[in-house]
Design a protein around this motif. Sequence first.
Motif, mmCIF file in Angstrom:
data_model
loop_
_atom_site.group_PDB
_atom_site.id
_atom_site.type_symbol
_atom_site.label_atom_id
_atom_site.label_comp_id
_atom_site.label_asym_id
_atom_site.label_seq_id
_atom_site.Cartn_x
_atom_site.Cartn_y
_atom_site.Cartn_z
ATOM 1 N N GLY A 53 0.745 -0.918 0.395
ATOM 2 C CA GLY A 53 0.327 -0.201 0.048
ATOM 3 C C GLY A 53 0.757 1.601 -0.207
ATOM 4 O O GLY A 53 0.099 2.207 0.042
ATOM 5 N N PHE A 54 1.891 1.125 0.020
ATOM 6 C CA PHE A 54 3.222 2.558 0.297
ATOM 7 C C PHE A 54 2.915 2.920 -1.271
ATOM 8 O O PHE A 54 2.609 2.462 -2.177
ATOM 9 N N GLY A 55 2.821 4.385 -1.195
ATOM 10 C CA GLY A 55 2.774 5.069 -3.125
ATOM 11 C C GLY A 55 3.916 5.943 -3.133
ATOM 12 O O GLY A 55 4.851 6.169 -1.809
ATOM 13 N N PHE A 56 4.391 5.622 -4.430
ATOM 14 C CA PHE A 56 5.748 6.941 -4.706
ATOM 15 C C PHE A 56 4.999 7.474 -5.932
ATOM 16 O O PHE A 56 4.191 7.200 -6.786
ATOM 17 N N VAL A 57 4.919 8.726 -5.630
ATOM 18 C CA VAL A 57 4.925 10.097 -6.914
ATOM 19 C C VAL A 57 6.171 10.648 -7.435
ATOM 20 O O VAL A 57 7.528 10.711 -6.625
ATOM 21 N N VAL A 58 5.927 9.880 -8.482
ATOM 22 C CA VAL A 58 7.895 9.931 -9.490
ATOM 23 C C VAL A 58 7.422 11.474 -10.784
ATOM 24 O O VAL A 58 6.786 11.420 -11.525
ATOM 25 N N HIS A 59 8.507 12.570 -10.079
ATOM 26 C CA HIS A 59 9.020 13.438 -11.316
ATOM 27 C C HIS A 59 8.933 13.066 -12.256
ATOM 28 O O HIS A 59 9.951 11.953 -12.305
ATOM 29 N N VAL A 60 8.170 13.155 -13.393
ATOM 30 C CA VAL A 60 8.961 13.138 -14.547
ATOM 31 C C VAL A 60 10.279 13.714 -14.938
ATOM 32 O O VAL A 60 11.169 14.524 -14.153
ATOM 33 N N LEU A 61 11.578 13.323 -16.157
ATOM 34 C CA LEU A 61 12.674 13.081 -16.463
ATOM 35 C C LEU A 61 12.354 15.088 -16.603
ATOM 36 O O LEU A 61 11.431 15.538 -17.512
ATOM 37 N N GLN A 71 10.733 14.354 -29.140
ATOM 38 C CA GLN A 71 12.214 14.432 -28.204
ATOM 39 C C GLN A 71 11.546 14.692 -26.850
ATOM 40 O O GLN A 71 11.574 13.285 -25.673
ATOM 41 N N ALA A 72 10.602 15.095 -26.534
ATOM 42 C CA ALA A 72 9.356 15.040 -25.596
ATOM 43 C C ALA A 72 7.879 14.353 -25.118
ATOM 44 O O ALA A 72 8.386 13.569 -24.064
ATOM 45 N N LYS A 73 7.889 13.244 -26.352
ATOM 46 C CA LYS A 73 7.570 12.129 -26.641
ATOM 47 C C LYS A 73 8.376 10.721 -25.583
ATOM 48 O O LYS A 73 7.572 10.692 -25.277
ATOM 49 N N ALA A 74 9.854 10.627 -26.419
ATOM 50 C CA ALA A 74 10.338 10.128 -25.870
ATOM 51 C C ALA A 74 10.939 10.361 -24.179
ATOM 52 O O ALA A 74 10.835 8.940 -22.980
ATOM 53 N N ALA A 75 10.805 11.937 -24.052
ATOM 54 C CA ALA A 75 11.129 12.062 -22.658
ATOM 55 C C ALA A 75 10.116 10.981 -21.765
ATOM 56 O O ALA A 75 10.161 10.804 -20.196
ATOM 57 N N PHE A 76 8.753 11.342 -21.899
ATOM 58 C CA PHE A 76 7.770 11.407 -21.593
ATOM 59 C C PHE A 76 7.779 9.504 -21.486
ATOM 60 O O PHE A 76 7.309 9.210 -20.320
ATOM 61 N N GLU A 77 7.786 9.158 -21.910
ATOM 62 C CA GLU A 77 7.218 7.299 -22.235
ATOM 63 C C GLU A 77 8.360 6.977 -20.931
ATOM 64 O O GLU A 77 8.141 5.726 -20.154
ATOM 65 N N ALA A 110 8.118 5.284 -13.643
ATOM 66 C CA ALA A 110 7.061 4.831 -12.673
ATOM 67 C C ALA A 110 6.594 4.119 -12.879
ATOM 68 O O ALA A 110 6.561 3.229 -11.400
ATOM 69 N N LYS A 111 6.290 3.314 -14.044
ATOM 70 C CA LYS A 111 5.991 1.425 -13.686
ATOM 71 C C LYS A 111 6.939 0.803 -12.799
ATOM 72 O O LYS A 111 6.823 -0.277 -12.367
ATOM 73 N N ALA A 112 8.307 1.421 -12.835
ATOM 74 C CA ALA A 112 8.852 0.325 -12.365
ATOM 75 C C ALA A 112 8.784 0.462 -10.679
ATOM 76 O O ALA A 112 9.459 -0.797 -9.383
ATOM 77 N N LEU A 113 8.176 1.817 -10.209
ATOM 78 C CA LEU A 113 7.981 2.126 -9.118
ATOM 79 C C LEU A 113 6.493 1.199 -8.428
ATOM 80 O O LEU A 113 5.961 0.986 -7.547
ATOM 81 N N GLY A 114 5.745 1.364 -9.595
ATOM 82 C CA GLY A 114 4.536 0.905 -9.227
ATOM 83 C C GLY A 114 3.703 1.981 -8.123
ATOM 84 O O GLY A 114 3.026 2.347 -7.567
ATOM 85 N N ALA A 115 4.382 3.241 -8.727
ATOM 86 C CA ALA A 115 3.482 4.322 -8.496
ATOM 87 C C ALA A 115 2.305 5.047 -8.838
ATOM 88 O O ALA A 115 1.215 3.901 -9.970
#
Length: 230
Positions: free
Chosen positions: A49-57, A78-84, A90-95
């Motif tokens: 149940g712990f949550g992560f709030v991950v900043h975009v790069l 370039q922007a789309k790649a950085a967002f992905e 975020a996915k790695a953390l289950g954010a």
Amino acid sequence: MTKFYFASDEINKGWKRYFNLANALEVTNEGKLPSIKTLNSWRVSSPKGFGFVVHVLDEFIEALDRLSAAGASQLDDQAKAAFEASLERAKALGAIALFLPTSFDFSPTQSNRTLLEKVAELNRGKLMLVWESQGMWSLEDMRDWASKRGIVYAWDPFMAFEEGLEFGRGDVCFKINERQGTRRHFDGYDMENLIEWAQGYDRAILLFRGRFKWRHLKEWRETLKSSVET
């Protein structure tokens, strides 16, 4: 009943102590970025149940500034790649949320609003998308504008209360820093107000920041515990 996630933006005196104090973490881009492998290990090691709030790069924020300066209203490759890449972290953390702090140069123009709409489309509802602005953006206008576009606007609830703004529904992100003036600390009464203001929301993320964040986080946890027990 509102689901609360309360977080700081750094670990103080180790993970074990932090897990006893907060049930979420704001993962910023300060210092050396942890690898995907490290982020996965954080997810596995954190309590249920712990949550992560991950900043975009930072690369994505820089891309937004570049597009903003050019008056663009579309995200480029370039922007789309950085967002992905940000989504992958975020996915790695289950954010629970992806956090987008735009810079002071990202001003409230129509083209920038359109860029934010494109970001929301790119997110496709995968995560709660939280946006924090700087500069001349209007709290009252942007909070409602963002909500209609699937974006959660991060705001100061004490400032909103002073301005007479109503609290709403859905998801919310409260920023808790220090109060202005001579009485800088928030006490138990202030935390009780936070609980009351958040009652209409499904999920409430509370980000504790600034010089007094540990004091405020402890006050919050004690007040929340007491409210549940009673």
